[in-house]
Design a protein around this motif. Structure first.
Motif, PDB file in Angstrom:
ATOM      1  N   HIS A   1     -26.272  -8.667 -31.476  1.00  0.00           N
ATOM      2  CA  HIS A   1     -26.909  -9.064 -30.335  1.00  0.00           C
ATOM      3  C   HIS A   1     -27.647 -10.222 -30.073  1.00  0.00           C
ATOM      4  O   HIS A   1     -27.949 -10.798 -28.866  1.00  0.00           O
ATOM      5  CB  HIS A   1     -28.254  -8.078 -30.213  1.00  0.00           C
ATOM      6  N   ALA A   2     -28.111 -11.063 -31.156  1.00  0.00           N
ATOM      7  CA  ALA A   2     -28.631 -12.233 -31.042  1.00  0.00           C
ATOM      8  C   ALA A   2     -27.479 -13.310 -30.730  1.00  0.00           C
ATOM      9  O   ALA A   2     -27.771 -14.729 -30.552  1.00  0.00           O
ATOM     10  CB  ALA A   2     -29.260 -12.595 -32.181  1.00  0.00           C
ATOM     11  N   GLY A   3     -26.256 -13.007 -30.805  1.00  0.00           N
ATOM     12  CA  GLY A   3     -25.196 -13.972 -30.476  1.00  0.00           C
ATOM     13  C   GLY A   3     -24.860 -14.879 -31.819  1.00  0.00           C
ATOM     14  O   GLY A   3     -23.889 -15.729 -31.791  1.00  0.00           O
ATOM     15  N   TRP A   4     -24.862 -14.390 -32.968  1.00  0.00           N
ATOM     16  CA  TRP A   4     -25.032 -14.951 -34.262  1.00  0.00           C
ATOM     17  C   TRP A   4     -23.777 -14.367 -34.721  1.00  0.00           C
ATOM     18  O   TRP A   4     -23.543 -13.590 -35.753  1.00  0.00           O
ATOM     19  CB  TRP A   4     -25.979 -14.799 -35.161  1.00  0.00           C
ATOM     20  N   ARG A   5     -22.370 -14.726 -34.413  1.00  0.00           N
ATOM     21  CA  ARG A   5     -21.220 -14.221 -34.735  1.00  0.00           C
ATOM     22  C   ARG A   5     -20.417 -15.194 -35.748  1.00  0.00           C
ATOM     23  O   ARG A   5     -19.365 -14.630 -36.264  1.00  0.00           O
ATOM     24  CB  ARG A   5     -20.285 -13.954 -33.592  1.00  0.00           C
ATOM     25  N   ALA A   6     -20.879 -16.251 -36.231  1.00  0.00           N
ATOM     26  CA  ALA A   6     -20.111 -17.169 -37.054  1.00  0.00           C
ATOM     27  C   ALA A   6     -20.446 -16.708 -38.356  1.00  0.00           C
ATOM     28  O   ALA A   6     -21.512 -16.213 -38.889  1.00  0.00           O
ATOM     29  CB  ALA A   6     -20.738 -18.675 -36.912  1.00  0.00           C
ATOM     30  N   PRO A   7     -19.210 -16.756 -39.383  1.00  0.00           N
ATOM     31  CA  PRO A   7     -19.360 -16.219 -40.518  1.00  0.00           C
ATOM     32  C   PRO A   7     -20.366 -17.060 -41.473  1.00  0.00           C
ATOM     33  O   PRO A   7     -20.931 -16.517 -42.441  1.00  0.00           O
ATOM     34  CB  PRO A   7     -17.789 -16.687 -41.035  1.00  0.00           C
ATOM     35  N   GLU A   8     -20.735 -18.200 -41.064  1.00  0.00           N
ATOM     36  CA  GLU A   8     -21.844 -19.210 -41.837  1.00  0.00           C
ATOM     37  C   GLU A   8     -23.296 -18.452 -41.562  1.00  0.00           C
ATOM     38  O   GLU A   8     -24.058 -18.993 -42.277  1.00  0.00           O
ATOM     39  CB  GLU A   8     -21.587 -20.239 -41.390  1.00  0.00           C
ATOM     40  N   ALA A   9     -23.443 -17.674 -40.300  1.00  0.00           N
ATOM     41  CA  ALA A   9     -24.795 -17.067 -39.970  1.00  0.00           C
ATOM     42  C   ALA A   9     -25.560 -16.278 -41.223  1.00  0.00           C
ATOM     43  O   ALA A   9     -26.303 -16.245 -41.425  1.00  0.00           O
ATOM     44  CB  ALA A   9     -24.994 -16.552 -38.981  1.00  0.00           C
ATOM     45  N   ILE A  10     -24.517 -15.345 -41.883  1.00  0.00           N
ATOM     46  CA  ILE A  10     -24.767 -14.542 -42.569  1.00  0.00           C
ATOM     47  C   ILE A  10     -25.375 -15.009 -44.059  1.00  0.00           C
ATOM     48  O   ILE A  10     -26.631 -14.853 -44.465  1.00  0.00           O
ATOM     49  CB  ILE A  10     -23.574 -13.282 -43.038  1.00  0.00           C
ATOM     50  N   PRO A  11     -24.814 -15.903 -44.770  1.00  0.00           N
ATOM     51  CA  PRO A  11     -25.339 -16.561 -45.971  1.00  0.00           C
ATOM     52  C   PRO A  11     -26.492 -17.414 -45.679  1.00  0.00           C
ATOM     53  O   PRO A  11     -27.437 -17.415 -46.307  1.00  0.00           O
ATOM     54  CB  PRO A  11     -24.102 -17.243 -46.476  1.00  0.00           C
ATOM     55  N   PHE A  12     -26.417 -18.117 -44.635  1.00  0.00           N
ATOM     56  CA  PHE A  12     -27.568 -18.896 -44.010  1.00  0.00           C
ATOM     57  C   PHE A  12     -28.900 -18.092 -43.714  1.00  0.00           C
ATOM     58  O   PHE A  12     -29.933 -18.444 -44.544  1.00  0.00           O
ATOM     59  CB  PHE A  12     -27.308 -19.732 -42.863  1.00  0.00           C
ATOM     60  N   TYR A  13     -28.746 -16.866 -43.143  1.00  0.00           N
ATOM     61  CA  TYR A  13     -29.863 -16.214 -42.857  1.00  0.00           C
ATOM     62  C   TYR A  13     -30.541 -15.633 -44.096  1.00  0.00           C
ATOM     63  O   TYR A  13     -31.885 -15.889 -44.583  1.00  0.00           O
ATOM     64  CB  TYR A  13     -29.704 -15.019 -41.985  1.00  0.00           C
ATOM     65  N   PHE A  14     -29.723 -15.057 -45.024  1.00  0.00           N
ATOM     66  CA  PHE A  14     -30.156 -14.617 -46.173  1.00  0.00           C
ATOM     67  C   PHE A  14     -30.545 -15.436 -47.408  1.00  0.00           C
ATOM     68  O   PHE A  14     -31.542 -15.242 -48.015  1.00  0.00           O
ATOM     69  CB  PHE A  14     -29.321 -13.402 -46.957  1.00  0.00           C
TER      70      PHE A  14
END
Length: 313
Positions: free
Chosen positions: A87-100
């Motif tokens: 929903h936020a538009g964060w679909r890049a594979p790099e978004a998940i490790p960056f967020y956590f």
């Protein structure tokens, strides 16, 4: 020189050297990247460059070890947090490790920053309060990215909600002009790419799924799931019904567009009716005290001066 000072200097050198070495090893381009860079230097323009994506990859490589400490082990793909990412538009594979990685870094970094600032303000009898503040800062740092993600989701859904009726009007005009639904959506993507990038991105993903051979019903349901906006879900249900029963898509779009326009007008009237209530507290606590100071201040000064003269006599 005392042995403790020597050990402190040695530990500082080891930490700084280790951090620099890790950063250099992570930021060093891989063999494939070096080869692509060589091709780019030999034949300019042969390999498209994406500097922003390259920086995201480097940040992802730095944040991945930290992300492993807070990343859920099971059920991540079907979790509510994954849905909020979409929903936020964060679909890049790099978004998940960056967020956590940011969650772990803030949870461990805020107590380490507060420790030197608070160590001299508490004595031995206040050890529990000291540890409570450190634990509270760790909790705040861990949950702060959640609030950022929630804000991003609400902002993007509001952008889609505000741009959706306009895009629906454009689709209706294109369909009435003789274009098919897929061609009309593609035309809307080209027109709204600059003004409304969020809505254009969702429509573009819809067209890509249709081109890939996905059934229209499934592609439309994916559109509703990606946005999380109620109006888009209603449009998807209407288009599926129109496609299933063979009714006119243009007439269905016109009815739905009129309904959305009426809904926007009612929401605007509702927000306008709430202004009187919302402005009451700023008037009482901010504007009225300043008016009292300006209007009654000179009179209060004169009264105090008169009372002092009477008391002196």
């Amino acid at each position: 020189m005392p042995i403790t000072t020597i050990l402190l200097f040695a530990a500082t050198f080891a930490i700084v050297f280790g951090a620099v070495w890790v950063a250099m090893s992570v930021m060093r381009p891989s063999t494939v990247q070096r080869r692509l860079g060589q091709i780019q230097r030999e034949i300019p323009g042969a390999v498209p460059q994406d500097d922003n994506r390259e920086w995201l990859r480097q940040i992802e490589r730095l944040a991945r070890p930290l992300a492993q400490l807070s990343l859920p082990k099971e059920g991540w793909e079907n979790s509510a947090l994954r849905t909020r990412f979409i929903h936020a538009g964060w679909r890049a594979p790099e978004a998940i490790p960056f967020y956590f990685g940011v969650k772990t870094l803030l949870a461990a970094g805020l107590p380490m920053i507060l420790w030197p600032a608070l160590v001299g303000r508490f004595d031995a009898s206040q050890h529990s309060e000291f540890m409570t503040l450190l634990f509270g800062s760790a909790v705040i740092g861990f949950y702060l990215p959640n609030f950022v993600l929630r804000f991003k989701v609400k902002r993007r859904q509001r952008d889609i909600f505000e741009s959706f009726p306009d895009s629906l009007d454009l689709i209706m005009v294109c369909v009435e002009a003789g274009l098919g639904l897929d061609a009309a959506i593609l035309r809307v993507v080209e027109e709204m790419r600059t003004a409304r990038p969020a809505m254009a991105e969702e429509y573009e993903l819809l067209t890509l799924e249709l081109r890939a051979g996905l059934p229209r019903e499934k592609a439309l349901r994916n559109l509703a799931a990606r946005t999380g906006v109620e109006d888009v879900s209603m449009l998807v249900a209407m288009l599926i019904q129109a496609d299933r029963f063979g009714t006119s898509v243009a007439d269905s779009l016109r009815v739905h567009s009129d309904m959305l326009r009426t809904k926007r007008h009612m929401l605007a009237e509702e927000r306008a009716a709430k202004i009187g209530t919302k402005i009451l507290f700023p008037l009482i606590f901010c504007i009225f005290p300043s008016l009292f100071v300006v209007l009654l201040g000179p009179a209060a000064i004169q009264v105090i001066t008169a009372l002092r003269s009477v008391t002196a006599n």
